[in-house]
Write a protein that holds these residues in place. Structure first.
Motif, PDB file in Angstrom:
ATOM      1  N   LEU A 123      41.468  20.347  47.930  1.00 60.72           N
ATOM      2  CA  LEU A 123      42.420  21.457  47.851  1.00 60.72           C
ATOM      3  C   LEU A 123      43.461  21.435  46.347  1.00 60.72           C
ATOM      4  O   LEU A 123      43.717  20.393  46.347  1.00 60.72           O
ATOM      5  CB  LEU A 123      43.550  21.537  48.899  1.00 60.72           C
ATOM      6  CG  LEU A 123      42.832  22.183  49.957  1.00 60.72           C
ATOM      7  CD1 LEU A 123      43.712  21.820  51.618  1.00 60.72           C
ATOM      8  CD2 LEU A 123      42.532  23.560  50.218  1.00 60.72           C
ATOM      9  N   GLY A 124      43.229  22.377  45.974  1.00 53.84           N
ATOM     10  CA  GLY A 124      43.934  22.384  44.662  1.00 53.84           C
ATOM     11  C   GLY A 124      45.453  22.578  44.713  1.00 53.84           C
ATOM     12  O   GLY A 124      46.132  22.993  45.774  1.00 53.84           O
ATOM     13  N   ALA A 161      39.661  25.620  37.522  1.00 48.35           N
ATOM     14  CA  ALA A 161      39.914  24.520  36.370  1.00 48.35           C
ATOM     15  C   ALA A 161      40.690  23.035  36.805  1.00 48.35           C
ATOM     16  O   ALA A 161      40.453  22.332  36.284  1.00 48.35           O
ATOM     17  CB  ALA A 161      41.089  25.170  35.444  1.00 48.35           C
ATOM     18  N   HIS A 162      40.986  23.217  38.219  1.00 46.94           N
ATOM     19  CA  HIS A 162      41.585  21.901  39.046  1.00 46.94           C
ATOM     20  C   HIS A 162      40.563  21.431  39.741  1.00 46.94           C
ATOM     21  O   HIS A 162      40.657  20.390  40.345  1.00 46.94           O
ATOM     22  CB  HIS A 162      42.622  22.410  39.678  1.00 46.94           C
ATOM     23  CG  HIS A 162      43.980  22.811  38.835  1.00 46.94           C
ATOM     24  ND1 HIS A 162      44.590  22.233  37.974  1.00 46.94           N
ATOM     25  CD2 HIS A 162      44.280  24.335  38.747  1.00 46.94           C
ATOM     26  CE1 HIS A 162      45.546  22.871  37.475  1.00 46.94           C
ATOM     27  NE2 HIS A 162      45.401  24.328  37.727  1.00 46.94           N
ATOM     28  N   GLY A 169      20.056  35.418  36.287  1.00 48.39           N
ATOM     29  CA  GLY A 169      21.204  36.480  36.716  1.00 48.39           C
ATOM     30  C   GLY A 169      22.656  36.004  36.791  1.00 48.39           C
ATOM     31  O   GLY A 169      23.542  36.560  37.220  1.00 48.39           O
ATOM     32  N   ALA A 170      23.006  34.743  36.162  1.00 46.25           N
ATOM     33  CA  ALA A 170      24.233  34.506  36.305  1.00 46.25           C
ATOM     34  C   ALA A 170      25.394  34.796  35.297  1.00 46.25           C
ATOM     35  O   ALA A 170      25.013  35.081  34.141  1.00 46.25           O
ATOM     36  CB  ALA A 170      24.207  32.575  35.996  1.00 46.25           C
ATOM     37  N   ARG A 171      26.454  34.982  36.080  1.00 41.94           N
ATOM     38  CA  ARG A 171      27.600  35.440  35.228  1.00 41.94           C
ATOM     39  C   ARG A 171      28.914  34.239  35.709  1.00 41.94           C
ATOM     40  O   ARG A 171      28.971  34.413  36.928  1.00 41.94           O
ATOM     41  CB  ARG A 171      28.169  36.822  35.587  1.00 41.94           C
ATOM     42  CG  ARG A 171      29.264  37.222  34.699  1.00 41.94           C
ATOM     43  CD  ARG A 171      29.652  38.799  35.016  1.00 41.94           C
ATOM     44  NE  ARG A 171      30.155  38.916  36.498  1.00 41.94           N
ATOM     45  CZ  ARG A 171      31.048  39.202  36.750  1.00 41.94           C
ATOM     46  NH1 ARG A 171      32.099  38.426  36.360  1.00 41.94           N
ATOM     47  NH2 ARG A 171      31.135  39.371  38.137  1.00 41.94           N
ATOM     48  N   ARG A 172      29.173  33.720  34.980  1.00 43.72           N
ATOM     49  CA  ARG A 172      30.382  32.587  35.152  1.00 43.72           C
ATOM     50  C   ARG A 172      31.781  33.139  35.106  1.00 43.72           C
ATOM     51  O   ARG A 172      32.321  34.042  34.023  1.00 43.72           O
ATOM     52  CB  ARG A 172      30.207  31.463  34.187  1.00 43.72           C
ATOM     53  CG  ARG A 172      31.233  30.148  34.436  1.00 43.72           C
ATOM     54  CD  ARG A 172      31.129  29.149  33.510  1.00 43.72           C
ATOM     55  NE  ARG A 172      31.904  28.145  33.753  1.00 43.72           N
ATOM     56  CZ  ARG A 172      31.999  26.906  33.515  1.00 43.72           C
ATOM     57  NH1 ARG A 172      30.606  26.436  33.296  1.00 43.72           N
ATOM     58  NH2 ARG A 172      32.732  25.943  33.540  1.00 43.72           N
ATOM     59  N   VAL A 173      32.486  32.815  35.992  1.00 42.42           N
ATOM     60  CA  VAL A 173      34.036  33.157  36.132  1.00 42.42           C
ATOM     61  C   VAL A 173      34.838  31.789  36.223  1.00 42.42           C
ATOM     62  O   VAL A 173      34.567  31.139  37.010  1.00 42.42           O
ATOM     63  CB  VAL A 173      34.415  33.918  37.136  1.00 42.42           C
ATOM     64  CG1 VAL A 173      35.841  34.128  37.268  1.00 42.42           C
ATOM     65  CG2 VAL A 173      33.349  35.262  37.096  1.00 42.42           C
ATOM     66  N   ASP A 174      35.712  31.557  35.195  1.00 43.43           N
ATOM     67  CA  ASP A 174      36.475  30.409  35.302  1.00 43.43           C
ATOM     68  C   ASP A 174      37.933  30.698  35.892  1.00 43.43           C
ATOM     69  O   ASP A 174      38.585  31.766  35.404  1.00 43.43           O
ATOM     70  CB  ASP A 174      36.638  29.534  33.968  1.00 43.43           C
ATOM     71  CG  ASP A 174      35.519  28.887  33.678  1.00 43.43           C
ATOM     72  OD1 ASP A 174      35.101  27.882  33.818  1.00 43.43           O
ATOM     73  OD2 ASP A 174      34.669  29.585  32.597  1.00 43.43           O
ATOM     74  N   LEU A 175      38.334  30.060  36.951  1.00 45.74           N
ATOM     75  CA  LEU A 175      39.635  30.471  37.691  1.00 45.74           C
ATOM     76  C   LEU A 175      40.682  29.361  37.357  1.00 45.74           C
ATOM     77  O   LEU A 175      40.594  28.292  37.776  1.00 45.74           O
ATOM     78  CB  LEU A 175      39.251  30.366  39.265  1.00 45.74           C
ATOM     79  CG  LEU A 175      38.173  31.260  39.629  1.00 45.74           C
ATOM     80  CD1 LEU A 175      37.928  31.029  41.314  1.00 45.74           C
ATOM     81  CD2 LEU A 175      38.480  32.700  39.422  1.00 45.74           C
ATOM     82  N   ASP A 176      41.516  29.740  36.418  1.00 46.82           N
ATOM     83  CA  ASP A 176      42.502  28.796  35.819  1.00 46.82           C
ATOM     84  C   ASP A 176      43.418  28.057  36.716  1.00 46.82           C
ATOM     85  O   ASP A 176      44.022  27.304  36.691  1.00 46.82           O
ATOM     86  CB  ASP A 176      43.311  29.108  34.630  1.00 46.82           C
ATOM     87  CG  ASP A 176      44.196  30.521  34.957  1.00 46.82           C
ATOM     88  OD1 ASP A 176      44.111  30.991  36.286  1.00 46.82           O
ATOM     89  OD2 ASP A 176      44.518  31.352  34.115  1.00 46.82           O
ATOM     90  N   TRP A 177      43.657  28.891  38.134  1.00 44.46           N
ATOM     91  CA  TRP A 177      44.506  28.395  38.985  1.00 44.46           C
ATOM     92  C   TRP A 177      43.972  27.698  40.068  1.00 44.46           C
ATOM     93  O   TRP A 177      44.551  26.908  41.058  1.00 44.46           O
ATOM     94  CB  TRP A 177      44.973  29.838  39.682  1.00 44.46           C
ATOM     95  CG  TRP A 177      44.174  30.679  40.109  1.00 44.46           C
ATOM     96  CD1 TRP A 177      43.697  31.732  39.465  1.00 44.46           C
ATOM     97  CD2 TRP A 177      43.442  30.637  41.385  1.00 44.46           C
ATOM     98  NE1 TRP A 177      42.866  32.464  40.303  1.00 44.46           N
ATOM     99  CE2 TRP A 177      42.674  31.872  41.282  1.00 44.46           C
ATOM    100  CE3 TRP A 177      43.349  30.008  42.615  1.00 44.46           C
ATOM    101  CZ2 TRP A 177      41.664  32.498  42.381  1.00 44.46           C
ATOM    102  CZ3 TRP A 177      42.588  30.257  43.715  1.00 44.46           C
ATOM    103  CH2 TRP A 177      41.710  31.300  43.521  1.00 44.46           C
ATOM    104  N   ALA A 178      42.616  27.339  40.399  1.00 49.39           N
ATOM    105  CA  ALA A 178      41.720  27.035  41.470  1.00 49.39           C
ATOM    106  C   ALA A 178      41.432  25.630  41.551  1.00 49.39           C
ATOM    107  O   ALA A 178      41.248  25.203  40.439  1.00 49.39           O
ATOM    108  CB  ALA A 178      40.511  27.830  41.930  1.00 49.39           C
TER     109      ALA A 178
END
Length: 256
Positions: A147-148, A202-203, A221-230
């Motif tokens: 858990l972040g 990110a965490h 078919g990939a699209r990446r999303v980085d979640l700076d809070w997660a």
């Protein structure tokens, strides 16, 4: 055996939610009804050895999921997988491509990935605690690891409960009932041509950020999303924001 599952909504397409290896279908409490209210038919299930699904025979998780979709007449489905659930989703898409129309992978594991020394050391510590009969210690090790920083006390309590349940089921199962992991190669993953959202926190642990790199490169078919809070479990850390992420993905024109 049909996996224990819940259904909500009556939309034209099905969204299947696959839980992480420290959770069960309750991890999707923040998304399950919200996605149904957004117009989707939503299924969440407990894999064998989690929640309300016992370990009663040798099994392959991806085949169990295929059988559930067939039982519900719900294939192909958009499959959302968290961590270990993401690995199962990838195995399903590679081995039973007609059952998957799109993938949303949150902090996903990956078939064939070789863990780092640090992650292997963590697994060794978990094994030591379980072999010593320290179930409380093993549960807390998982809660603290996965858990972040955005996870509140309710999320931590739920993961604690879900992980303990998984340990109890899996430790009681005969060794011959252990899951069989099918071989899925990098070439198999590269053959998965459906739209794929690859989201990573990110965490999260470095291994899972590396997996996101690999999946973004391998999946056409990939699209990446980085979640700076997660951290590792965004669905529990910021449920509403994760719901918005999934709802937006499901609304994309390429998703059916």
């Amino acid at each position: 055996m049909t996996l224990t599952h819940d259904l909500a909504g009556d939309g034209p397409s099905t969204v299947l939610l696959l839980h992480s290896g420290v959770c069960d279908r309750r991890m999707w409490d923040g998304q399950f009804h919200a996605l149904a209210e957004a117009g989707h038919r939503v299924v969440r299930c407990d894999l064998r050895g989690f929640g309300d699904t016992p370990v009663d025979a040798p099994h392959t998780h991806a085949d169990d999921v295929r059988d559930l979709l067939d039982h519900l007449g719900a294939a192909p489905a958009v499959v959302v997988g968290s961590s270990f659930g993401g690995e199962v989703a990838l195995e399903l898409a590679a081995r039973h491509p007609g059952h998957v129309s799109a993938l949303a992978l949150l902090g996903s594991a990956m078939p064939g990935f070789v863990p780092s020394d640090a992650l292997r050391a963590w697994g060794g510590r978990e094994d030591e605690l379980l072999e010593a009969g320290d179930l409380d210690g093993a549960v807390e090790l998982n809660v603290d690891t996965w858990l972040g920083p955005e996870a509140g006390p309710e999320a931590r309590a739920l993961v604690r409960e879900m992980q303990r349940r998984a340990f109890e089921l899996q430790l009681a199962a005969p060794e011959e009932f252990s899951p069989v992991s099918p071989e899925v190669t990098a070439d198999d993953l590269a053959g998965i041509e459906v739209p794929a959202l690859v989201a990573v926190g990110a965490h999260d642990l470095p291994d899972f950020r590396a997996i996101a790199d690999d999946l973004t490169r391998l999946l056409p078919g990939a699209r990446r999303v980085d979640l700076d809070w997660a951290g590792h479990l965004p669905a529990l850390e910021r449920p509403e924001e994760t719901t918005r992420l999934l709802t937006a993905f499901l609304a994309e024109p390429s998703i059916r």
